[in-house]
Motif scaffolding. Structure first.
Motif, mmCIF file in Angstrom:
data_model
loop_
_atom_site.group_PDB
_atom_site.id
_atom_site.type_symbol
_atom_site.label_atom_id
_atom_site.label_comp_id
_atom_site.label_asym_id
_atom_site.label_seq_id
_atom_site.Cartn_x
_atom_site.Cartn_y
_atom_site.Cartn_z
ATOM 1 N N TRP B 279 -10.388 -0.571 -2.515
ATOM 2 C CA TRP B 279 -10.992 -1.756 -3.116
ATOM 3 C C TRP B 279 -9.922 -2.609 -3.765
ATOM 4 C CZ3 TRP B 279 -11.426 3.146 -4.909
ATOM 5 C CH2 TRP B 279 -11.096 3.407 -6.234
ATOM 6 N N LEU B 280 -10.247 -3.889 -3.783
ATOM 7 C CA LEU B 280 -9.290 -4.882 -4.237
ATOM 8 C C LEU B 280 -9.556 -5.217 -5.698
ATOM 9 C CD1 LEU B 280 -7.059 -6.348 -2.745
ATOM 10 C CD2 LEU B 280 -8.674 -8.181 -2.229
ATOM 11 N N CYS B 281 -8.507 -5.192 -6.487
ATOM 12 C CA CYS B 281 -8.636 -5.539 -7.897
ATOM 13 C C CYS B 281 -8.047 -6.933 -8.121
ATOM 14 C CB CYS B 281 -7.898 -4.519 -8.762
ATOM 15 S SG CYS B 281 -8.456 -2.822 -8.489
ATOM 16 N N ALA B 282 -8.393 -7.480 -9.262
ATOM 17 C CA ALA B 282 -7.844 -8.788 -9.611
ATOM 18 C C ALA B 282 -6.424 -8.615 -10.143
ATOM 19 C CB ALA B 282 -8.718 -9.443 -10.670
ATOM 20 N N ALA B 283 -5.619 -9.646 -10.005
ATOM 21 C CA ALA B 283 -4.262 -9.597 -10.558
ATOM 22 C C ALA B 283 -4.353 -9.330 -12.058
ATOM 23 C CB ALA B 283 -3.552 -10.914 -10.297
ATOM 24 N N GLY B 284 -3.520 -8.431 -12.519
ATOM 25 C CA GLY B 284 -3.514 -8.112 -13.945
ATOM 26 C C GLY B 284 -4.520 -7.056 -14.335
ATOM 27 N N GLU B 285 -5.419 -6.710 -13.437
ATOM 28 C CA GLU B 285 -6.412 -5.690 -13.750
ATOM 29 C C GLU B 285 -5.735 -4.327 -13.840
ATOM 30 O OE1 GLU B 285 -10.703 -4.011 -12.071
ATOM 31 O OE2 GLU B 285 -9.782 -5.768 -11.159
ATOM 32 N N GLY B 290 -7.272 5.984 -8.585
ATOM 33 C CA GLY B 290 -8.063 6.397 -7.442
ATOM 34 C C GLY B 290 -8.477 7.857 -7.541
ATOM 35 N N LEU B 291 -9.319 8.252 -6.612
ATOM 36 C CA LEU B 291 -9.822 9.623 -6.608
ATOM 37 C C LEU B 291 -9.795 10.112 -5.165
ATOM 38 C CD1 LEU B 291 -11.208 11.911 -8.253
ATOM 39 C CD2 LEU B 291 -13.380 10.777 -7.804
ATOM 40 N N LEU B 292 -9.101 11.206 -4.946
ATOM 41 C CA LEU B 292 -8.953 11.750 -3.603
ATOM 42 C C LEU B 292 -8.427 10.653 -2.674
ATOM 43 C CD1 LEU B 292 -12.175 13.873 -3.830
ATOM 44 C CD2 LEU B 292 -9.867 14.767 -3.788
ATOM 45 N N ARG B 293 -9.151 10.324 -1.611
ATOM 46 C CA ARG B 293 -8.626 9.295 -0.702
ATOM 47 C C ARG B 293 -9.265 7.929 -0.970
ATOM 48 N NH1 ARG B 293 -7.441 12.245 5.133
ATOM 49 N NH2 ARG B 293 -6.523 14.143 4.267
ATOM 50 N N HIS B 294 -9.580 7.676 -2.193
ATOM 51 C CA HIS B 294 -10.125 6.381 -2.596
ATOM 52 C C HIS B 294 -9.115 5.708 -3.516
ATOM 53 C CE1 HIS B 294 -13.696 8.169 -0.942
ATOM 54 N NE2 HIS B 294 -14.329 7.023 -1.065
ATOM 55 N N LEU B 295 -8.704 4.496 -3.141
ATOM 56 C CA LEU B 295 -7.569 3.882 -3.837
ATOM 57 C C LEU B 295 -7.821 2.421 -4.190
ATOM 58 C CD1 LEU B 295 -4.765 5.347 -1.577
ATOM 59 C CD2 LEU B 295 -4.927 5.680 -4.038
ATOM 60 N N PRO B 296 -7.511 2.052 -5.421
ATOM 61 C CA PRO B 296 -7.531 0.631 -5.764
ATOM 62 C C PRO B 296 -6.214 -0.037 -5.366
ATOM 63 C CG PRO B 296 -7.103 1.938 -7.729
ATOM 64 C CD PRO B 296 -7.232 2.911 -6.579
ATOM 65 N N VAL B 297 -6.312 -1.276 -4.939
ATOM 66 C CA VAL B 297 -5.138 -2.065 -4.571
ATOM 67 C C VAL B 297 -5.069 -3.265 -5.510
ATOM 68 C CG1 VAL B 297 -4.078 -3.460 -2.766
ATOM 69 C CG2 VAL B 297 -5.229 -1.328 -2.176
ATOM 70 N N VAL B 298 -3.912 -3.430 -6.118
ATOM 71 C CA VAL B 298 -3.768 -4.462 -7.155
ATOM 72 C C VAL B 298 -2.654 -5.436 -6.755
ATOM 73 C CG1 VAL B 298 -3.345 -4.880 -9.615
ATOM 74 C CG2 VAL B 298 -4.366 -2.715 -8.873
ATOM 75 N N PRO B 299 -2.941 -6.721 -6.736
ATOM 76 C CA PRO B 299 -1.869 -7.683 -6.463
ATOM 77 C C PRO B 299 -0.948 -7.827 -7.668
ATOM 78 C CG PRO B 299 -3.916 -8.842 -6.898
ATOM 79 C CD PRO B 299 -4.242 -7.378 -6.927
ATOM 80 N N ILE B 300 0.342 -7.937 -7.391
ATOM 81 C CA ILE B 300 1.301 -8.192 -8.468
ATOM 82 C C ILE B 300 2.195 -9.361 -8.055
ATOM 83 C CG2 ILE B 300 1.379 -5.867 -9.429
ATOM 84 C CD1 ILE B 300 3.975 -5.413 -7.793
ATOM 85 N N ALA B 301 2.808 -9.935 -9.054
ATOM 86 C CA ALA B 301 3.720 -11.053 -8.791
ATOM 87 C C ALA B 301 5.144 -10.565 -8.982
ATOM 88 C CB ALA B 301 3.414 -12.220 -9.720
ATOM 89 N N GLY B 302 5.725 -10.039 -7.930
ATOM 90 C CA GLY B 302 7.129 -9.664 -7.949
ATOM 91 C C GLY B 302 7.458 -8.510 -8.868
ATOM 92 N N LEU B 303 8.749 -8.403 -9.166
ATOM 93 C CA LEU B 303 9.219 -7.283 -9.976
ATOM 94 C C LEU B 303 8.668 -7.320 -11.392
ATOM 95 C CD1 LEU B 303 12.920 -7.024 -8.760
ATOM 96 C CD2 LEU B 303 11.128 -5.299 -8.506
ATOM 97 N N ALA B 304 8.438 -8.518 -11.895
ATOM 98 C CA ALA B 304 7.869 -8.608 -13.246
ATOM 99 C C ALA B 304 6.501 -7.936 -13.286
ATOM 100 C CB ALA B 304 7.756 -10.076 -13.665
ATOM 101 N N GLY B 305 5.728 -8.158 -12.242
ATOM 102 C CA GLY B 305 4.418 -7.512 -12.161
ATOM 103 C C GLY B 305 4.536 -6.009 -12.032
ATOM 104 N N LEU B 306 5.544 -5.576 -11.288
ATOM 105 C CA LEU B 306 5.766 -4.137 -11.129
ATOM 106 C C LEU B 306 6.159 -3.505 -12.463
ATOM 107 C CD1 LEU B 306 5.943 -1.698 -9.258
ATOM 108 C CD2 LEU B 306 8.305 -2.342 -8.753
ATOM 109 N N PHE B 307 7.038 -4.187 -13.192
ATOM 110 C CA PHE B 307 7.415 -3.695 -14.523
ATOM 111 C C PHE B 307 6.180 -3.548 -15.407
ATOM 112 C CE2 PHE B 307 11.768 -3.045 -15.838
ATOM 113 C CZ PHE B 307 12.503 -3.444 -14.730
ATOM 114 N N ASP B 308 5.342 -4.571 -15.405
ATOM 115 C CA ASP B 308 4.140 -4.535 -16.249
ATOM 116 C C ASP B 308 3.240 -3.362 -15.874
ATOM 117 O OD1 ASP B 308 4.987 -6.745 -17.574
ATOM 118 O OD2 ASP B 308 3.659 -8.158 -16.523
ATOM 119 N N ALA B 309 3.030 -3.194 -14.570
ATOM 120 C CA ALA B 309 2.120 -2.138 -14.116
ATOM 121 C C ALA B 309 2.667 -0.755 -14.457
ATOM 122 C CB ALA B 309 1.890 -2.261 -12.613
#
Lengths: 358, 376
Positions: B279-285, B290-309
């Motif tokens: 399932w798709l999450c909103a940016a910043g969410e 996830g649980l077992l083979r169920h995974l959330p996908v989160v958009p990020i904005a570059g490395l800054a977003g990766l650092f935040d996450a």
């Protein structure tokens, strides 16, 4: 099909009583119409049905209606009406989890009709006993469906003098014991299972039990895991029988949940034979399913209970529980909560990690 | 008990790993029967690939790098296991043996099979060394062990830490891992690798991706990735099927799927089973993991977003599986560190760490000689 018309048809069935025919065709027709209505007016539910590929055209029988897990009531507002029409919100006790599920109601007419039909038939079919309630009143616990049920029962089925023996602050077992000891007419002592545990403890502490007047009865409901003590249900009934001085056949367990408008009763009082079998009223169906497939388990096997309750017109009629049970010809037995899986590996619980969830 | 020759220990452990990794390993077959939460196919893939590099060279390197004084021994080590990831169990048992310790291990309730079978397989290679490995340790051993290695919940860790007192205590508490898809990633390839990381051990371990971050500055990539991930998970259901679930796990999955679907998020859910979901999450969410083979996908904005996450998980990040970040590898280390993570690896290799990896930032055996209270 309007909501008003659906409500009226369910009310008509309830008015025929718990012994009316369990008409499968009637149930199927009403359930499918109600499902279509709920799909149209309950947005979170519609999303779920769509995601699972089960919109009304794909559902040919009440058995195929997608059930909502009880846990989902904690996050989504599962109602077919706008918030401004809400007259009552019942919340789960939160006994095993910190968050609480909610059932939003825009009318109490169906809820009351169903509870009075069932409780009346299984607890006071032949008389109007005085109720002694081991729970707070609806005024003290406005979001408790149990308190509302007892409140309604007192008003509509109870003899004068019926009262609650608990409040928002707690309860005094001594006052209740004095009342029970002084009783000369049959009583209906009703309450939660763990309240009865406390009552038994209080009687033990006094060193002497009671002997309730002939014709008295007990109804206990709810779980008691994680409370002061834990009993198996037959052990609890034996302890209640011993402490209150009534035969075990006059003790009835009620099984219900906040998310359902109807409840299920043992028919011990009607038959004179103690039985753990829960009887669904004709306007409710219960399936015992394999949690992996949601298909019915073979007859007699244990599975997860899924209820289809026509009284839930304003929310969702199909509710998947976390209770294990076994189907019998005339009802089902409850085997307890399905054991939760252990937390996954060494991953941390979501609420610890993402307390600031957006 | 006398300490066996280190080279003999290295040879025995390497041979044991090899016995588990060989094509028709009877040990894997037995484990598949005794640990049904994983399919035989998953165990085959995870252990064959995962143990391939656990060689005598790798073991010797660990000793050389971490034991400057080759005469030191940690004495008696109590290992309190959690979770049910066999490769993790094997390293937890093997590393103290490599250090020359006598090991007393308490299996987790979720997986009594892996420790017992590992001990049996070691016994088949070298019975004398196997005599130093005791499975089913009594609780009293916690009072006499020279060092305690604890895996599990924070609560368990604290109880054991208190019990350890001034003795050496090595803690591996709750952790989880992230997958991150960079701007240069081929989305189909990235999805296939992320799906593999999720499918191996069915998302049960701390090295499984709990959520997937996708650089979406270009817009639209995150949706394409989520769809590709769902497709890849569906394909893996045939080649690497999920293991058996307990009824309670099924119910938790059903609840998660219902909640996700009701939330209005864009979803890709397996239709006829609880097999997989994306399932798709909103940016910043900050979604629940996830649980077992169920995974959330989160958009990020570059490395800054990766650092935040990553930082939002601090200090609970374990590993960061990455693909498509080009030359930004140094920054990836820093991002992982921001969450407390100690490992950045290629996507598709998250479940296959080398035996000498710095688990929770620590050496493989050096902590067994460490200062009291050493924590993750």
């Amino acid at each position: 099909m309007s909501r008003q018309s659906l409500d009226q048809r369910v009310l008509d069935w309830i008015a025929e009583g718990v012994d009316s025919p369990s008409d499968d065709a009637r149930f199927d027709a009403l359930a499918l119409e109600l499902f279509a209505y709920q799909y149209e007016h309950n947005e979170p539910y519609r999303r779920m049905c769509d995601a699972f590929g089960r919109p009304p055209p794909a559902v040919g029988s009440w058995r195929d209606i997608p059930p909502v897990p009880t846990g989902a009531f904690k996050e989504a507002r599962l109602a077919t009406f706008p918030p401004s029409d809400c007259v009552r919100i019942f919340r789960t006790s939160g006994s095993t989890t910190p968050s609480r599920g909610e059932l939003h109601l825009d009318t109490l007419a169906l809820y009351e009709a169903s509870l009075l039909a069932s409780l009346g038939a299984y607890l006071c079919a032949d008389d109007r006993p005085r109720f002694a309630v081991l729970a707070p009143s609806a005024e003290d616990a406005p979001d408790s469906s149990l308190s509302y049920m007892f409140d309604c029962a007192l008003r509509r089925l109870g003899a004068p003098g019926s009262r609650f023996f608990a409040s928002a602050e707690g309860w005094s077992p001594e006052a209740l014991i004095d009342e029970l000891r002084a009783a000369r007419e049959p009583l209906a002592v009703v309450g939660t299972a763990f309240a009865f545990v406390h009552l038994i403890d209080a009687l033990d502490a006094q060193g002497r039990g009671l002997r309730l007047p002939d014709g008295s009865r007990v109804m206990e409901t709810g779980g008691f895991k994680g409370r002061s003590r834990e009993f198996e249900r037959p052990e609890l009934h034996a302890a209640i029988a011993g402490a209150l001085g009534i035969p075990a056949r006059r003790i009835v367990n009620q099984y219900g949940m906040c998310e359902l408008g109807s409840q299920f009763y043992e028919d011990s009082l009607r038959t004179g034979v103690p039985s753990p079998v829960k009887r669904p009223p004709p306007w409710v169906r219960t399936r015992v399913v394999d949690p992996a497939t949601l298909a019915d388990v073979p007859a007699g096997d244990a599975g997860v209970l899924v209820h289809y309750d026509l009284v839930n017109t304003g929310s969702v009629l199909a509710v998947q529980t976390s209770d294990a049970g076994r189907a019998l010809e005339d009802g089902f037995v409850v085997l307890g909560r399905v054991e939760g899986a252990e937390e996954r590996g060494c991953s941390i619980a979501a609420d610890l990690l993402f307390a600031g969830r957006a | 008990m006398t300490s066996p020759d280190p080279e003999r220990v290295i040879a025995a452990l390497a041979a044991t790993f090899s016995a588990w990794a060989e094509p028709d390993s009877p040990w894997r077959a037995r484990l598949a029967r005794e640990l049904p939460c994983y399919s035989p196919e998953v165990l085959d893939h995870a252990l064959r690939e995962g143990l391939r590099c656990w060689t005598d060279h790798a073991l010797r390197d660990i000793r050389c790098c971490e034991l400057a004084d080759g005469e030191r021994r940690p004495g008696r080590v109590a290992v309190w296991l959690a979770a049910s990831v066999p490769a993790g169990v094997f390293s937890a048992l093997a590393l103290p043996l490599l250090a020359g310790a006598e090991v007393w291990a308490k299996p987790s309730s979720a997986d009594p099979a892996s420790p017992a079978l590992f001990a049996e397989s070691l016994r088949a290679i070298d019975s004398e060394l196997a005599a130093a490995l005791h499975i089913g340790a009594p609780t009293e051993i916690l009072d006499t062990a020279d060092a305690i290695v604890a895996y599990g919940s924070d609560e368990t860790i604290e109880i054991l830490r208190a019990r350890a007192g001034p003795r050496t205590f090595v803690a591996h508490g709750h952790k989880l891992s992230l997958a991150a898809i960079g701007p240069h990633a081929d989305l189909e390839r990235a999805a296939a690798r992320a799906a593999l990381d999720a499918a191996l051990y069915d998302g049960r371990g701390c090295l499984s991706p709990a959520l997937i971050l996708v650089d979406d500055r270009a817009g639209g990539r995150v949706v394409d990735f989520a769809a590709a991930l769902s497709h890849a998970l569906e394909e893996l259901a045939g080649t690497l099927p999920r293991g058996s679930l307990q009824p309670g796990e099924e119910l938790r999955l059903r609840e998660l799927r219902a909640r996700v679907a009701m939330s209005g998020a864009q979803t890709w859910l397996s239709r006829d089973s609880t097999g997989h979901g994306v399932w798709l999450c909103a940016a910043g969410e900050r979604p629940e993991p996830g649980l077992l083979r169920h995974l959330p996908v989160v958009p990020i904005a570059g490395l800054a977003g990766l650092f935040d996450a990553c930082g939002a998980l601090a200090p609970h990040l374990s590993s960061l599986g990455v693909i498509g970040f080009g030359a930004a590898s140094g920054a990836l280390d820093s991002a992982a560190l921001a969450g407390g993570g100690s490992r950045v690896c290629a996507l598709g290799r998250m479940q296959l760490p080398p035996i000498g990896w710095r688990h929770d930032g620590m050496g493989a055996i050096e902590p067994l000689f460490g200062s009291p209270g050493l924590a993750s």
